[in-house]
Design an enzyme around this catalytic site. Structure first.
Site, mmCIF file in Angstrom:
data_model
loop_
_atom_site.group_PDB
_atom_site.id
_atom_site.type_symbol
_atom_site.label_atom_id
_atom_site.label_comp_id
_atom_site.label_asym_id
_atom_site.label_seq_id
_atom_site.Cartn_x
_atom_site.Cartn_y
_atom_site.Cartn_z
ATOM 1 N N CYS A 124 0.872 -1.154 0.101
ATOM 2 C CA CYS A 124 0.003 0.054 0.132
ATOM 3 C C CYS A 124 1.005 1.201 0.034
ATOM 4 O O CYS A 124 1.904 1.315 0.694
ATOM 5 C CB CYS A 124 -0.855 -0.133 1.325
ATOM 6 N N CYS A 172 1.334 4.379 3.845
ATOM 7 C CA CYS A 172 2.293 4.513 4.948
ATOM 8 C C CYS A 172 3.651 4.286 4.391
ATOM 9 O O CYS A 172 3.679 3.516 3.664
ATOM 10 C CB CYS A 172 1.988 3.769 6.117
ATOM 11 N N GLU A 175 -7.087 33.367 0.917
ATOM 12 C CA GLU A 175 -6.878 32.212 0.514
ATOM 13 C C GLU A 175 -7.416 32.114 -0.929
ATOM 14 O O GLU A 175 -8.253 32.969 -1.389
ATOM 15 C CB GLU A 175 -8.045 31.223 1.358
ATOM 16 N N CYS A 231 4.267 22.394 5.665
ATOM 17 C CA CYS A 231 4.166 20.920 5.404
ATOM 18 C C CYS A 231 5.288 20.537 4.604
ATOM 19 O O CYS A 231 5.289 19.248 4.296
ATOM 20 C CB CYS A 231 2.665 20.396 5.000
#
Ligand code: SAH
Length: 462
Positions: A87, A90, A342, A417
């Site tokens: 997968c 993760c 935004e 991030c």
């Protein structure tokens, strides 16, 4: 690095070598070096001594396959998920949670030194979760067909092949239930899943959203066609079986695209929105609104951001890249005035409604690119004591950074991030008279290699 070897690489394809892993990349691959030439090894961990087969080389780096361990990392753990190998969701389940937190801190320290030229800036230990599983409040599950059966799950690593799963241990339990139920019913009723290659079939994705503080559940069925056979039966079975279900939404996406949702959204049953709270602020979340996926850690992150702003109630604050106003509304409780900007218009509509929902009247929002709107505000004479930025992965636009330097806020709080672009932008602020006081990594995405940070930056000699 290749220059060091006069053009010849120290390894070639199919070589079998011994390697000591020194580092972890942001994708979660181990890195070891042969005469300074880096090899990336999936599944290898720092400190491990391994045998490697060289798979691929390019001028500046290569890839290898882990063949055998001589020494394993004490931080290596058995990944609890049975499909972890395949997968794409993760990347770090084979590393203990403490190991993950330490690796993320180190990654931030490294880029601060290398890209930010800020080797001495304090980077604190990553703030982690007590229970780093079952945290995701949103799941986007593609459906497909395999051997005549409907399957649902997540895309494999770097591919659009669906890995069929019934349990995903980083998402809320209710997502497992919905995912399995929709798959089972689609099989029973003969509802065709979408076939990406031929752009045929009906059911593309099921998206599940969960309000952690309210227990409310929204299910969004994304289909290629307007008409869906057996839709009523599907709705009934969801209503009967899913606890907390408040909303069933139908979204039609007719395009041949990777974008999950299309333009047309209708409510099939229940409300148009679900509610959730972060701290004291309540948010209405619609099918398409952006909302942080880890609400527990979002509160940790925003509290840290709030602490870094050092608001007393007198300040005027600009919140750039504000989304649906989450940070803006959080800060509005402690500031005189907050201005949010935004680029997505719908998000600004949501932000205004969320302000109203919470009785907050000292927050104003404007839609547009931050690098255009904030310079305009500056020209109009708007002042900012504090500027908060929370840009996407590519970081802040140069024009925005230049405007921050011109507006001279006392403090800048940078939520990021992507540590690489954070470090790059901190360097620009440093050259413009600011000082980075500290950086706090916060683990928003346990078991994955994503790293989130918040940094406090102050104007020098002021
Ligand atoms: N602060 C929000 C959202 C952060 S995500 C929260 O914590 O929930 C980054 C946001 O930046 C996204 O909502 C994206 O739509 C927006 N964005 C991307 N480019 C932009 C730009 N040039 N100007 C303003 N906003 C932008």
């Amino acid at each position: 690095m290749a220059k060091k070897h006069g053009g010849a690489l120290p390894v070639k394809k199919n070589d079998l070598i011994q390697l000591t892993i020194e580092d972890l990349t942001h994708e979660g691959h181990g890195v070891g070096k042969v005469d300074g030439y880096p090899l990336f090894i999936p599944n290898a961990l720092p400190g491990e001594k391994i045998n490697v087969k060289v798979i691929k080389t390019s001028k500046n780096y290569g890839f290898g396959r882990l063949m055998e361990w001589h020494e394993k990392s004490p931080n290596r753990v058995e990944p609890p998920c049975p499909v972890y190998d395949r997968c794409g969701g993760c990347q770090l389940q084979h590393l203990s949670y403490d190991g993950q937190l330490a690796a993320k801190q180190k990654q931030v320290q490294d880029v601060m030194a290398r890209i930010g030229k800020l080797p001495h800036v304090p980077v604190h230990p990553t703030m982690g979760m007590e229970e780093p599983w079952r945290y995701r409040n949103k799941s986007q599950v593609p459906l497909g067909m395999s051997n005549g059966s409907v399957i649902a799950g997540f895309y494999a690593k770097r591919s659009h092949e669906i890995v069929d799963v019934n349990h995903c241990i980083i998402q809320e339990k209710v997502s497992d239930e919905v995912m399995s139920l929709v798959k089972q019913k689609a099989n029973e009723l003969g509802i065709q899943p979408y076939d990406e290659t031929h752009h045929k079939g009906v059911l593309r994705h099921v998206v599940i959203r969960y309000g952690r503080t309210t227990g409310e559940v929204m299910v969004i069925l994304v289909t290629r066609t307007n008409d869906v056979p057996h839709m009523m039966e599907l709705i009934d079975v969801l209503k009967e079986n899913i606890k907390g279900l408040t909303s069933i939404i139908h979204n039609v996406n007719k395009q041949k695209t990777n974008v999950i949702m299309g333009e047309k959204t209708t409510t099939l049953w229940g409300r148009d929105v679900i509610y959730d709270s972060i701290g004291d602020i309540r948010f209405a979340i619609s099918a398409r609104s952006f909302y942080q996926v880890n609400p527990v850690q979002t509160e940790v992150l925003y509290k840290k951001a709030l602490e870094y702003t050092q608001l007393t109630g007198e300040e005027s604050v600009v919140d750039a890249y504000c989304g649906i106003g989450t940070i803006s509304l959080f800060l509005a409780q402690k500031a005189k005035k907050v201005y949010g900007v935004e680029i997505v218009e719908q998000a600004i509509e949501d932000a205004k409604q969320n302000a109203e929902l919470n009785g907050i009247d000292n927050a104003e929002f404007e839609a547009g690119p931050a690098e255009v709107v904030i310079p305009k505000w500056h020209k109009e004479g708007k002042k900012a004591d504090v500027i908060v930025v929370d840009p996407p992965r590519k970081g802040c636009d140069e024009a925005l950074l230049a405007t921050i330097l011109a507006m001279k806020p006392k403090r800048v709080v940078y939520v990021s991030c992507n540590p690489g672009t954070l470090a790059r932008d901190l360097r620009v602020l440093e050259e413009g008279g600011y000082e980075t006081v500290e950086v706090q990594p916060v683990d928003m995405f346990p078991q994955t290699s994503h790293v989130e940070c918040v940094a406090q930056i102050v104007l020098k000699n002021d």
